[in-house]
Design a protein around this motif. Structure first.
Motif, PDB file in Angstrom:
ATOM      1  N   TYR A   1      33.369  24.864 -10.297  1.00 41.70           N
ATOM      2  CA  TYR A   1      34.735  25.358 -10.116  1.00 41.70           C
ATOM      3  C   TYR A   1      35.760  24.303 -10.517  1.00 41.70           C
ATOM      4  CZ  TYR A   1      32.609  29.108  -7.386  1.00 41.70           C
ATOM      5  OH  TYR A   1      31.848  30.169  -6.984  1.00 41.70           O
ATOM      6  N   ALA A   2      35.488  23.040 -10.183  1.00 35.60           N
ATOM      7  CA  ALA A   2      36.416  21.962 -10.509  1.00 35.60           C
ATOM      8  C   ALA A   2      36.580  21.815 -12.023  1.00 35.60           C
ATOM      9  CB  ALA A   2      35.941  20.643  -9.900  1.00 35.60           C
TER      10      ALA A   2
ATOM     11  N   GLU B   1      39.839  12.849 -10.022  1.00 39.97           N
ATOM     12  CA  GLU B   1      39.289  11.772  -9.211  1.00 39.97           C
ATOM     13  C   GLU B   1      40.171  10.529  -9.271  1.00 39.97           C
ATOM     14  OE1 GLU B   1      35.169  11.395  -9.025  1.00 39.97           O
ATOM     15  OE2 GLU B   1      34.828  13.541  -9.229  1.00 39.97           O
ATOM     16  N   PHE B   2      41.449  10.769  -9.062  1.00 40.32           N
ATOM     17  CA  PHE B   2      42.474   9.730  -9.077  1.00 40.32           C
ATOM     18  C   PHE B   2      42.343   8.889  -7.802  1.00 40.32           C
ATOM     19  CE2 PHE B   2      46.797   8.274  -8.211  1.00 40.32           C
ATOM     20  CZ  PHE B   2      47.164   7.759  -9.438  1.00 40.32           C
TER      21      PHE B   2
ATOM     22  N   ARG C   1      40.085   8.804  -2.870  1.00 38.58           N
ATOM     23  CA  ARG C   1      39.933   9.552  -4.113  1.00 38.58           C
ATOM     24  C   ARG C   1      40.563  10.927  -3.952  1.00 38.58           C
ATOM     25  NH1 ARG C   1      36.692  13.420  -5.702  1.00 38.58           N
ATOM     26  NH2 ARG C   1      35.444  13.256  -3.828  1.00 38.58           N
ATOM     27  N   LEU C   2      41.456  11.273  -4.872  1.00 37.34           N
ATOM     28  CA  LEU C   2      42.086  12.584  -4.895  1.00 37.34           C
ATOM     29  C   LEU C   2      41.401  13.411  -5.963  1.00 37.34           C
ATOM     30  CD1 LEU C   2      45.789  11.337  -4.808  1.00 37.34           C
ATOM     31  CD2 LEU C   2      44.332  11.962  -2.864  1.00 37.34           C
ATOM     32  N   ASP C   3      40.993  14.624  -5.629  1.00 41.89           N
ATOM     33  CA  ASP C   3      40.265  15.466  -6.594  1.00 41.89           C
ATOM     34  C   ASP C   3      41.078  15.731  -7.847  1.00 41.89           C
ATOM     35  OD1 ASP C   3      38.004  15.628  -5.000  1.00 41.89           O
ATOM     36  OD2 ASP C   3      38.677  17.448  -4.005  1.00 41.89           O
ATOM     37  N   PHE C   4      42.305  16.192  -7.673  1.00 45.69           N
ATOM     38  CA  PHE C   4      43.193  16.484  -8.793  1.00 45.69           C
ATOM     39  C   PHE C   4      44.599  16.007  -8.470  1.00 45.69           C
ATOM     40  CE2 PHE C   4      40.102  19.905  -9.164  1.00 45.69           C
ATOM     41  CZ  PHE C   4      39.982  20.143 -10.517  1.00 45.69           C
TER      42      PHE C   4
ATOM     43  N   GLY D   1      51.424  14.951 -12.125  1.00 40.22           N
ATOM     44  CA  GLY D   1      51.886  13.775 -11.414  1.00 40.22           C
ATOM     45  C   GLY D   1      52.621  14.058 -10.110  1.00 40.22           C
ATOM     46  N   VAL D   2      52.629  15.327  -9.665  1.00 43.67           N
ATOM     47  CA  VAL D   2      53.421  15.675  -8.480  1.00 43.67           C
ATOM     48  C   VAL D   2      52.689  16.459  -7.413  1.00 43.67           C
ATOM     49  CG1 VAL D   2      55.661  15.534  -9.668  1.00 43.67           C
ATOM     50  CG2 VAL D   2      54.433  17.718  -9.610  1.00 43.67           C
ATOM     51  N   VAL D   3      51.593  17.138  -7.755  1.00 41.53           N
ATOM     52  CA  VAL D   3      50.878  17.967  -6.785  1.00 41.53           C
ATOM     53  C   VAL D   3      49.434  17.497  -6.676  1.00 41.53           C
ATOM     54  CG1 VAL D   3      50.110  20.300  -6.160  1.00 41.53           C
ATOM     55  CG2 VAL D   3      52.348  19.989  -7.227  1.00 41.53           C
TER      56      VAL D   3
END
Length: 76
Positions: A31-32, A49-50, A65-68, A72-74
């Motif tokens: 899904y990702a 994976e930011f 780790r952020l998935d998406f 640059g804002v959400v």
């Protein structure tokens, strides 16, 4: 209303589109990848994976780790 309403709406629409095509029961990474593709097709900039710092009272606590991150804002 959302702070970045147009981006948020587009993300939700992209999620619905990918889920409607793929259906349930697939592993999360499938899904990702599909969501990333759909978001890019819709003209969004996508960071996967930011790694971002987490601060508390001015002190660095850790990194997460952020998935998406979309446009640059959400964070998704």
């Amino acid at each position: 209303p959302f702070l970045h309403g147009s981006v948020t709406r587009s993300i939700i629409e992209a999620f619905r589109a990918t889920y409607n095509v793929l259906g349930p029961w697939l592993p999360e990474h499938v899904y990702a990848k599909a969501l990333e593709l759909e978001l890019r097709r819709r003209g969004h900039q996508v960071s996967r994976e930011f790694v971002a710092p987490v601060y508390y009272d001015g002190q660095l606590l850790t990194w997460m780790r952020l998935d998406f991150v979309v446009d640059g804002v959400v964070v998704v």
